[in-house]
Design a protein around this motif. Structure first.
Motif, PDB file in Angstrom:
ATOM      1  N   ALA A 109      37.430 121.717  -1.179  1.00 34.72           N
ATOM      2  CA  ALA A 109      38.202 120.968  -0.194  1.00 34.72           C
ATOM      3  C   ALA A 109      37.739 121.300   1.224  1.00 34.72           C
ATOM      4  CB  ALA A 109      39.685 121.273  -0.353  1.00 34.72           C
ATOM      5  N   ALA A 110      37.545 122.587   1.505  1.00 30.84           N
ATOM      6  CA  ALA A 110      37.094 122.990   2.833  1.00 30.84           C
ATOM      7  C   ALA A 110      35.714 122.423   3.144  1.00 30.84           C
ATOM      8  CB  ALA A 110      37.077 124.513   2.930  1.00 30.84           C
ATOM      9  N   THR A 111      34.832 122.391   2.146  1.00 37.53           N
ATOM     10  CA  THR A 111      33.493 121.838   2.353  1.00 37.53           C
ATOM     11  C   THR A 111      33.547 120.351   2.668  1.00 37.53           C
ATOM     12  OG1 THR A 111      32.516 123.494   0.878  1.00 37.53           O
ATOM     13  CG2 THR A 111      31.220 121.511   1.294  1.00 37.53           C
ATOM     14  N   LEU A 112      34.380 119.614   1.943  1.00 37.97           N
ATOM     15  CA  LEU A 112      34.524 118.177   2.217  1.00 37.97           C
ATOM     16  C   LEU A 112      34.919 117.925   3.671  1.00 37.97           C
ATOM     17  CD1 LEU A 112      36.410 116.834  -0.951  1.00 37.97           C
ATOM     18  CD2 LEU A 112      34.068 116.276  -0.276  1.00 37.97           C
ATOM     19  N   VAL A 113      35.949 118.636   4.119  1.00 35.92           N
ATOM     20  CA  VAL A 113      36.446 118.395   5.472  1.00 35.92           C
ATOM     21  C   VAL A 113      35.458 118.914   6.511  1.00 35.92           C
ATOM     22  CG1 VAL A 113      38.366 118.742   7.054  1.00 35.92           C
ATOM     23  CG2 VAL A 113      38.810 118.484   4.620  1.00 35.92           C
ATOM     24  N   ALA A 114      34.848 120.069   6.238  1.00 36.48           N
ATOM     25  CA  ALA A 114      33.899 120.648   7.198  1.00 36.48           C
ATOM     26  C   ALA A 114      32.707 119.724   7.428  1.00 36.48           C
ATOM     27  CB  ALA A 114      33.434 122.013   6.706  1.00 36.48           C
ATOM     28  N   LEU A 115      32.128 119.206   6.352  1.00 39.54           N
ATOM     29  CA  LEU A 115      30.964 118.324   6.499  1.00 39.54           C
ATOM     30  C   LEU A 115      31.360 116.990   7.110  1.00 39.54           C
ATOM     31  CD1 LEU A 115      29.012 119.083   3.197  1.00 39.54           C
ATOM     32  CD2 LEU A 115      28.389 119.725   5.530  1.00 39.54           C
ATOM     33  N   ASP A 116      32.558 116.520   6.789  1.00 37.62           N
ATOM     34  CA  ASP A 116      33.028 115.281   7.423  1.00 37.62           C
ATOM     35  C   ASP A 116      33.098 115.451   8.937  1.00 37.62           C
ATOM     36  OD1 ASP A 116      34.326 112.557   7.117  1.00 37.62           O
ATOM     37  OD2 ASP A 116      35.896 113.646   8.200  1.00 37.62           O
ATOM     38  N   ARG A 117      33.577 116.615   9.382  1.00 36.54           N
ATOM     39  CA  ARG A 117      33.653 116.883  10.823  1.00 36.54           C
ATOM     40  C   ARG A 117      32.262 117.113  11.416  1.00 36.54           C
ATOM     41  NH1 ARG A 117      38.857 118.606  12.339  1.00 36.54           N
ATOM     42  NH2 ARG A 117      40.335 117.512  10.995  1.00 36.54           N
ATOM     43  N   LEU A 118      31.439 117.897  10.709  1.00 36.21           N
ATOM     44  CA  LEU A 118      30.106 118.226  11.219  1.00 36.21           C
ATOM     45  C   LEU A 118      29.267 116.975  11.440  1.00 36.21           C
ATOM     46  CD1 LEU A 118      27.944 120.458  11.837  1.00 36.21           C
ATOM     47  CD2 LEU A 118      27.301 120.295   9.420  1.00 36.21           C
ATOM     48  N   TRP A 119      29.349 116.049  10.472  1.00 35.37           N
ATOM     49  CA  TRP A 119      28.508 114.850  10.522  1.00 35.37           C
ATOM     50  C   TRP A 119      29.222 113.634  11.118  1.00 35.37           C
ATOM     51  CZ3 TRP A 119      26.732 115.759   4.778  1.00 35.37           C
ATOM     52  CH2 TRP A 119      25.773 116.793   4.757  1.00 35.37           C
ATOM     53  N   ASN A 120      30.438 113.840  11.634  1.00 34.54           N
ATOM     54  CA  ASN A 120      31.193 112.752  12.277  1.00 34.54           C
ATOM     55  C   ASN A 120      31.278 111.511  11.394  1.00 34.54           C
ATOM     56  OD1 ASN A 120      31.623 114.162  14.817  1.00 34.54           O
ATOM     57  ND2 ASN A 120      29.439 113.840  15.210  1.00 34.54           N
ATOM     58  N   LEU A 121      31.707 111.722  10.155  1.00 32.33           N
ATOM     59  CA  LEU A 121      31.727 110.616   9.186  1.00 32.33           C
ATOM     60  C   LEU A 121      33.037 109.834   9.203  1.00 32.33           C
ATOM     61  CD1 LEU A 121      30.061 112.489   6.174  1.00 32.33           C
ATOM     62  CD2 LEU A 121      28.979 110.949   7.827  1.00 32.33           C
ATOM     63  N   ASP A 122      34.091 110.410   9.708  1.00 37.56           N
ATOM     64  CA  ASP A 122      35.402 109.737   9.773  1.00 37.56           C
ATOM     65  C   ASP A 122      35.836 109.193   8.418  1.00 37.56           C
ATOM     66  OD1 ASP A 122      35.753 110.178  12.544  1.00 37.56           O
ATOM     67  OD2 ASP A 122      34.478 108.443  12.996  1.00 37.56           O
ATOM     68  N   THR A 123      35.645 110.000   7.381  1.00 40.33           N
ATOM     69  CA  THR A 123      36.080 109.602   6.040  1.00 40.33           C
ATOM     70  C   THR A 123      37.604 109.542   6.013  1.00 40.33           C
ATOM     71  OG1 THR A 123      34.212 110.924   5.235  1.00 40.33           O
ATOM     72  CG2 THR A 123      35.771 110.080   3.588  1.00 40.33           C
ATOM     73  N   SER A 124      38.150 108.473   5.444  1.00 42.60           N
ATOM     74  CA  SER A 124      39.602 108.327   5.421  1.00 42.60           C
ATOM     75  C   SER A 124      40.230 109.356   4.483  1.00 42.60           C
ATOM     76  CB  SER A 124      39.987 106.919   4.957  1.00 42.60           C
ATOM     77  OG  SER A 124      39.713 106.755   3.580  1.00 42.60           O
ATOM     78  N   ASP A 125      41.517 109.613   4.682  1.00 43.45           N
ATOM     79  CA  ASP A 125      42.224 110.553   3.819  1.00 43.45           C
ATOM     80  C   ASP A 125      42.176 110.102   2.361  1.00 43.45           C
ATOM     81  OD1 ASP A 125      42.837 112.071   6.010  1.00 43.45           O
ATOM     82  OD2 ASP A 125      44.926 111.406   6.160  1.00 43.45           O
ATOM     83  N   ASP A 126      42.361 108.813   2.129  1.00 46.85           N
ATOM     84  CA  ASP A 126      42.339 108.300   0.757  1.00 46.85           C
ATOM     85  C   ASP A 126      40.971 108.502   0.108  1.00 46.85           C
ATOM     86  OD1 ASP A 126      44.974 107.548   0.879  1.00 46.85           O
ATOM     87  OD2 ASP A 126      44.558 105.430   1.281  1.00 46.85           O
ATOM     88  N   GLU A 127      39.917 108.308   0.883  1.00 48.94           N
ATOM     89  CA  GLU A 127      38.568 108.511   0.342  1.00 48.94           C
ATOM     90  C   GLU A 127      38.328 109.988   0.039  1.00 48.94           C
ATOM     91  OE1 GLU A 127      35.705 105.158   2.325  1.00 48.94           O
ATOM     92  OE2 GLU A 127      36.686 106.565   3.715  1.00 48.94           O
ATOM     93  N   LEU A 128      38.767 110.871   0.931  1.00 47.99           N
ATOM     94  CA  LEU A 128      38.604 112.307   0.682  1.00 47.99           C
ATOM     95  C   LEU A 128      39.367 112.732  -0.561  1.00 47.99           C
ATOM     96  CD1 LEU A 128      38.847 113.849   4.269  1.00 47.99           C
ATOM     97  CD2 LEU A 128      36.827 113.802   2.796  1.00 47.99           C
ATOM     98  N   LEU A 129      40.578 112.211  -0.733  1.00 48.86           N
ATOM     99  CA  LEU A 129      41.367 112.557  -1.915  1.00 48.86           C
ATOM    100  C   LEU A 129      40.704 112.055  -3.189  1.00 48.86           C
ATOM    101  CD1 LEU A 129      44.966 111.947  -0.549  1.00 48.86           C
ATOM    102  CD2 LEU A 129      44.047 114.133  -1.342  1.00 48.86           C
ATOM    103  N   ALA A 130      40.105 110.870  -3.127  1.00 46.67           N
ATOM    104  CA  ALA A 130      39.412 110.336  -4.304  1.00 46.67           C
ATOM    105  C   ALA A 130      38.195 111.185  -4.645  1.00 46.67           C
ATOM    106  CB  ALA A 130      39.009 108.886  -4.057  1.00 46.67           C
ATOM    107  N   LEU A 131      37.435 111.587  -3.634  1.00 50.27           N
ATOM    108  CA  LEU A 131      36.285 112.469  -3.869  1.00 50.27           C
ATOM    109  C   LEU A 131      36.759 113.805  -4.440  1.00 50.27           C
ATOM    110  CD1 LEU A 131      34.252 111.788  -0.604  1.00 50.27           C
ATOM    111  CD2 LEU A 131      33.533 111.195  -2.933  1.00 50.27           C
ATOM    112  N   ALA A 132      37.846 114.315  -3.884  1.00 46.16           N
ATOM    113  CA  ALA A 132      38.386 115.597  -4.347  1.00 46.16           C
ATOM    114  C   ALA A 132      38.796 115.517  -5.809  1.00 46.16           C
ATOM    115  CB  ALA A 132      39.572 116.010  -3.480  1.00 46.16           C
TER     116      ALA A 132
END
Length: 299
Positions: A109-132
């Motif tokens: 979970a921390a990696t998902l959010v960290a890389l989303d922030r690092l790469w400025n991807l603006d992944t939606s919460d729903d998309e992050l939850l689906a990936l998780a």
């Protein structure tokens, strides 16, 4: 990023589905024991695990692409079609490995959010939850944090209003416990599972200001007997915790970590001291609920 350990204050296990997974109804709680994850863009994927606390043995954590943190990073990159992206991931662990507290899920979970922030991807919460959810049953909750119900395999997470102050003494074990082995023992003991459900009274009680001790009658873990059948000494730990003043003892997830519920912070510290006198020195005091994966600023 920082992501919390989870405990299950309620865990009901049903009969295996056709895909082999057991349907669950659980009430998760995030507690103040954390793994910290740092990511840096790199030419190729790598992961390094750093352990500097005595209750964690990181020797079994893979350092190749089977590590769940790398799998999380690759899943996020693939979702955004970034085949040329990679990262170096450092995981500083305080959550025990194979301890029933979802340390690997916290790292993912921390990696998902960290890389989303690092790469400025603006992944939606729903998309992050689906990936998780695609990474593991406990990963979505590590994103959400707080207190939440989990259904399906635990990956369908719904926030629960919890206005309580929970204090726990976490009693660590020297040896991890295989989740598949616990579920196998559970199937043998229960004949394939039984009916279960979260009590509505438990969720209602959580909405009013409370101390965890006031709703302990609702706490439950279907996997305890199975884990205790494999490791009888764990039942002894749970009993000793009660003798040392815990108002309730509970196994975390599929074990082997034992949780001792205390009546406040001072009581928790006193219980930890008594446990140390009885030879159980590998403990820590935590509280919950706490936030899910979040940014940490170092000064």
């Amino acid at each position: 990023m920082r992501a919390p350990a989870k405990i299950n204050v309620y865990l009901g296990v049903g009969k295996p589905r056709p895909d082999g997974f057991h349907p669950l109804e659980t009430v998760y709680q995030a507690v103040s024991l954390y793994d910290d994850v740092t990511v840096t863009s790199a030419d190729e994927w790598s992961v390094t695990t750093v352990v500097d606390v005595p209750h964690v043995d990181g020797s079994s954590v893979p350092d190749d692409e089977t590590n769940i943190a790398i799998r999380a990073g690759k899943a996020l990159a693939a979702h955004h079609r970034l085949d040329d992206r990679a990262a170096a991931i450092e995981v500083r662990k305080s959550i025990p490995v194979a301890g029933g507290m979802a340390g690997g899920s916290a790292d993912a979970a921390a990696t998902l959010v960290a890389l989303d922030r690092l790469w400025n991807l603006d992944t939606s919460d729903d998309e992050l939850l689906a990936l998780a959810a695609g990474l593991g049953s406990d990963v979505p909750f590590a994103l959400v944090g707080g207190t939440a119900t989990g259904t399906g395999r635990g990956e369908v997470v719904t926030r629960v209003e919890d206005n309580g102050a929970w204090w726990w003494v976490v009693v660590f074990d020297d040896e991890g416990l295989s989740t598949p082995s616990v579920y196998g023992a559970y199937d043998l003991l229960e004949g394939g599972g039984h009916d279960y459900r979260i009590r509505p009274q438990m969720l209602e009680a959580m909405r009013t200001p409370h101390r965890g001790v006031e709703i302990m009658v609702h706490l439950y873990n279907d996997l305890e007997d199975a884990a205790f059948s494999l490791r009888p000494e764990l039942q002894t730990v749970a009993e000793v915790a009660l003798e040392c003043g815990a108002v309730y003892s509970l196994m975390s997830g599929s074990g082997p970590t034992i949780l001792a519920l205390a009546d406040g912070a001072d009581d928790a510290r006193a219980i930890a001291g008594r446990l140390a006198e009885r030879g159980y020195e590998r403990t820590t005091v935590v509280h919950g609920p706490v936030a899910g994966a979040h940014v940490v600023a170092y000064s």
